[in-house]
Design a protein around this motif. Structure first.
Motif, PDB file in Angstrom:
ATOM      1  N   ILE B 217       0.876  -1.180   0.000  1.00 12.38           N
ATOM      2  CA  ILE B 217       0.000   0.000   0.000  1.00 12.38           C
ATOM      3  C   ILE B 217       0.909   1.226   0.000  1.00 12.38           C
ATOM      4  N   SER B 218       0.617   2.155  -0.897  1.00 12.05           N
ATOM      5  CA  SER B 218       1.417   3.386  -0.934  1.00 12.05           C
ATOM      6  C   SER B 218       0.503   4.593  -0.763  1.00 12.05           C
ATOM      7  N   LEU B 219       1.143   5.704  -0.454  1.00  9.08           N
ATOM      8  CA  LEU B 219       0.413   6.973  -0.320  1.00  9.08           C
ATOM      9  C   LEU B 219       0.582   7.727  -1.639  1.00  9.08           C
ATOM     10  N   GLU B 220      -0.547   7.990  -2.320  1.00  5.42           N
ATOM     11  CA  GLU B 220      -0.462   8.583  -3.652  1.00  5.42           C
ATOM     12  C   GLU B 220      -1.320   9.844  -3.752  1.00  5.42           C
ATOM     13  N   ARG B 221      -1.224  10.452  -4.917  1.00  9.61           N
ATOM     14  CA  ARG B 221      -2.076  11.614  -5.176  1.00  9.61           C
ATOM     15  C   ARG B 221      -3.539  11.189  -5.134  1.00  9.61           C
ATOM     16  N   GLU B 222      -4.419  12.124  -4.778  1.00  9.91           N
ATOM     17  CA  GLU B 222      -5.843  11.822  -4.681  1.00  9.91           C
ATOM     18  C   GLU B 222      -6.352  11.240  -6.000  1.00  9.91           C
ATOM     19  N   GLY B 223      -7.102  10.159  -5.899  1.00 11.47           N
ATOM     20  CA  GLY B 223      -7.623   9.519  -7.095  1.00 11.47           C
ATOM     21  C   GLY B 223      -6.753   8.404  -7.606  1.00 11.47           C
ATOM     22  N   GLY B 224      -5.512   8.332  -7.096  1.00 13.58           N
ATOM     23  CA  GLY B 224      -4.630   7.233  -7.468  1.00 13.58           C
ATOM     24  C   GLY B 224      -3.793   7.528  -8.698  1.00 13.58           C
ATOM     25  N   VAL B 225      -2.814   6.677  -8.924  1.00 13.38           N
ATOM     26  CA  VAL B 225      -1.896   6.837 -10.052  1.00 13.38           C
ATOM     27  C   VAL B 225      -1.795   5.498 -10.787  1.00 13.38           C
ATOM     28  N   GLN B 226      -1.325   5.561 -12.031  1.00 13.57           N
ATOM     29  CA  GLN B 226      -1.209   4.314 -12.804  1.00 13.57           C
ATOM     30  C   GLN B 226       0.039   3.541 -12.399  1.00 13.57           C
ATOM     31  N   LYS B 227       1.089   4.286 -12.030  1.00 10.68           N
ATOM     32  CA  LYS B 227       2.364   3.662 -11.662  1.00 10.68           C
ATOM     33  C   LYS B 227       2.784   4.245 -10.312  1.00 10.68           C
ATOM     34  N   LYS B 228       3.210   3.401  -9.411  1.00 11.72           N
ATOM     35  CA  LYS B 228       3.509   3.839  -8.040  1.00 11.72           C
ATOM     36  C   LYS B 228       4.494   5.013  -8.029  1.00 11.72           C
ATOM     37  N   GLU B 229       4.134   6.044  -7.245  1.00  9.40           N
ATOM     38  CA  GLU B 229       5.022   7.209  -7.118  1.00  9.40           C
ATOM     39  C   GLU B 229       5.390   7.476  -5.656  1.00  9.40           C
ATOM     40  N   GLY B 230       4.390   7.295  -4.782  1.00 10.97           N
ATOM     41  CA  GLY B 230       4.558   7.720  -3.386  1.00 10.97           C
ATOM     42  C   GLY B 230       5.243   6.684  -2.518  1.00 10.97           C
ATOM     43  N   PRO B 231       5.412   7.048  -1.227  1.00 10.88           N
ATOM     44  CA  PRO B 231       6.088   6.142  -0.297  1.00 10.88           C
ATOM     45  C   PRO B 231       5.239   4.908   0.025  1.00 10.88           C
ATOM     46  N   ILE B 232       5.915   3.801   0.250  1.00 14.29           N
ATOM     47  CA  ILE B 232       5.238   2.561   0.639  1.00 14.29           C
ATOM     48  C   ILE B 232       4.920   2.606   2.133  1.00 14.29           C
ATOM     49  N   LEU B 233       3.670   2.287   2.488  1.00  9.68           N
ATOM     50  CA  LEU B 233       3.282   2.262   3.902  1.00  9.68           C
ATOM     51  C   LEU B 233       3.185   0.855   4.451  1.00  9.68           C
ATOM     52  N   PHE B 234       2.846  -0.083   3.589  1.00  5.53           N
ATOM     53  CA  PHE B 234       2.739  -1.479   3.998  1.00  5.53           C
ATOM     54  C   PHE B 234       3.295  -2.347   2.880  1.00  5.53           C
ATOM     55  N   VAL B 235       3.894  -3.419   3.247  1.00  8.53           N
ATOM     56  CA  VAL B 235       4.263  -4.417   2.245  1.00  8.53           C
ATOM     57  C   VAL B 235       4.299  -5.778   2.940  1.00  8.53           C
ATOM     58  N   GLY B 236       3.957  -6.821   2.194  1.00  9.15           N
ATOM     59  CA  GLY B 236       4.019  -8.137   2.815  1.00  9.15           C
ATOM     60  C   GLY B 236       3.782  -9.240   1.807  1.00  9.15           C
ATOM     61  N   SER B 237       4.448 -10.353   2.032  1.00 12.69           N
ATOM     62  CA  SER B 237       4.267 -11.510   1.174  1.00 12.69           C
ATOM     63  C   SER B 237       3.463 -12.563   1.929  1.00 12.69           C
ATOM     64  N   SER B 238       3.097 -13.650   1.267  1.00 13.02           N
ATOM     65  CA  SER B 238       2.235 -14.648   1.897  1.00 13.02           C
ATOM     66  C   SER B 238       3.034 -15.528   2.831  1.00 13.02           C
TER      67      SER B 238
END
Lengths: 193, 238
Positions: B217-238
């Motif tokens: 999960i990243s923090l992005e511009r309002e409405g979202g972006v097509q390609k990740k730009e903002g900082p990652i807030l969560f990450v995790g694998s199975s």
């Protein structure tokens, strides 16, 4: 080693009591950690009132998360320092601010710690030992090559990733990584001697 | 001997400079390498000592009292009020009898549920569901939680979030699926949290994702972006 082994043992004994919910132990932990944590908060936030709010947040977190402290991973002191740094970075980011990293802190005068201060219930020996530790780290840091010291200070006090540190210093990423590694390794070696 | 590249990573990890995915990768190396663990611990101690270079300050005495008051309040809330002894000797027996009946009902219900589950096992997509636990990293609060239940057959999933404050105005949280067959993370939509910092949302990535190895999960511009730009807030694998 930044703290004497006896101090580390005492810290762990206090933490064991804090985990059990012992408020008097937490008071003792506060006395041992408040000055270095507050100094860090003041340096990173540049505002004493905000630093006090951050301290309250950090100590409440320490109370809540005492059970997650793992002595295999770090000393109590380092755990507390890194928790404080992390919470301050959270605050800075939440407010959309970026830290103005001060490479040299000559503009801020040290306020000596005295045993008579109302908030300090440590023994004079503890205070003396802590001041000696601080002095020793400063001496070691001052004797590091300037480019290594600059990279470590920027990395530690700044809200930056290693890519951003490299960008800020205008150096290739590999160079910055090597400077940080060499500087930290020297710091570790010299602290142990 | 630890290779220099790994020593570099250890130093950056000790200073908290690695990106979340890099930190997660390094932690997996740590768990398998005792020598690296020892070195990382020593580097972490060295990193912590850098705090001593900050000019010394002593907090006001009032701060300690403020903190201890809050701690006392928290401790009081945690305490369980002990049951008072009353001259009602039959009450424990009545409770025990009620519990026994309740346990009997639970046992019957359990058998019924097991039968239903066995019947569904062959067809239910749940059996193909993969669960991902996402670890928070700054600027997400340390106590924020996110879990994803991913159903590859349906190409959809459910994400559940708690303790995540709403983003600042002009920003949105965006979910990404990291798929080994795609160069870039695939957007799985915007996630909006409620006033309590919680969310439970069904999502579907915008592209087919058959080999998902992680969610972020990243923090992005309002409405979202097509390609990740903002900082990652969560990450995790199975």
């Amino acid at each position: 080693m930044i703290q004497e082994p006896s101090q580390q043992i005492a810290d762990r004994a206090i933490m064991a009591r804090v985990v059990q919910g012992d408020q008097s132990a937490f008071r003792a932990l506060y006395d041992r950690l408040a000055d270095p944590l507050y100094s860090l908060a003041c340096k990173m936030l540049g505002d004493e009132v905000e630093a006090q709010d951050a301290m309250q947040d950090v100590f409440v977190q320490m109370w809540r998360r005492a059970g997650s402290y793992d002595p295999e991973q770090s000393s109590v002191f380092t755990w507390a320092i890194l928790l404080t740094r992390s919470r301050i970075i959270d605050r800075l980011r939440a407010r959309g601010r970026r830290l103005r990293v001060v490479a040299a802190s000559a503009d801020q005068e040290d306020i000596p710690i005295t045993a008579g201060d109302a908030s300090v219930a440590e023994s004079a020996a503890d205070i003396s030992s802590r001041n000696e530790s601080a002095m020793r780290v400063r001496t070691i840091m001052a004797n590091l090559p300037a480019e290594q010291r600059e990279a470590i200070e920027l990395a530690f006090f700044g809200d930056l990733t290693h890519h951003e540190v490299a960008e800020r210093l205008g150096e290739p990423l590999g160079t910055v990584k090597a400077r940080i590694r060499r500087g930290l390794l020297k710091l570790r070696e010299r602290m142990e001697t | 001997m630890i290779p220099e590249e790994q020593q570099d990573q250890a130093a950056l990890y000790a200073l908290g400079l690695l990106e979340p995915d890099e930190a997660a990768a390094f932690e997996s190396q740590l768990s398998a390498n005792a020598e690296l663990r020892d070195m990382t611990r020593e580097l972490r101690e060295a990193a912590g000592s850098v705090a001593f270079t900050a000019p010394l300050r002593t907090p006001p005495a009032s701060l300690k009292e403020r903190i201890m008051r809050e701690i006392a309040n928290e401790a009081a809330e945690r305490k369980v009020v002990p049951l008072q002894r009353r001259p009602l000797g039959w009450v424990p027996w009545a409770i025990a009898a009620a519990l026994a009946i309740f346990c009997g009902l639970l046992a019957v219900d359990r058998i019924r549920l097991k039968r239903q589950l066995a019947a569904l096992r062959g067809v239910d997509q749940l059996m193909q569901t993969t669960f991902f636990t996402l670890a928070p990293s700054a600027p997400a609060p340390a106590d924020a939680k996110a879990t994803v239940a991913w159903e590859p057959g349906n190409q959809s999933g459910v994400i559940r979030i708690s303790n995540l404050p709403a983003p600042q105005p002009g920003k949105d949280y965006q979910l990404w699926a990291v798929d080994t067959e795609h160069k870039d993370p695939i957007s799985a939509g915007i996630i909006r949290v409620d006033k309590n910092g919680g969310a439970q949302v069904r999502f579907k990535p915008v592209e087919n994702a058959q080999h998902v190895k992680a969610f972020a999960i990243s923090l992005e511009r309002e409405g979202g972006v097509q390609k990740k730009e903002g900082p990652i807030l969560f990450v995790g694998s199975s």
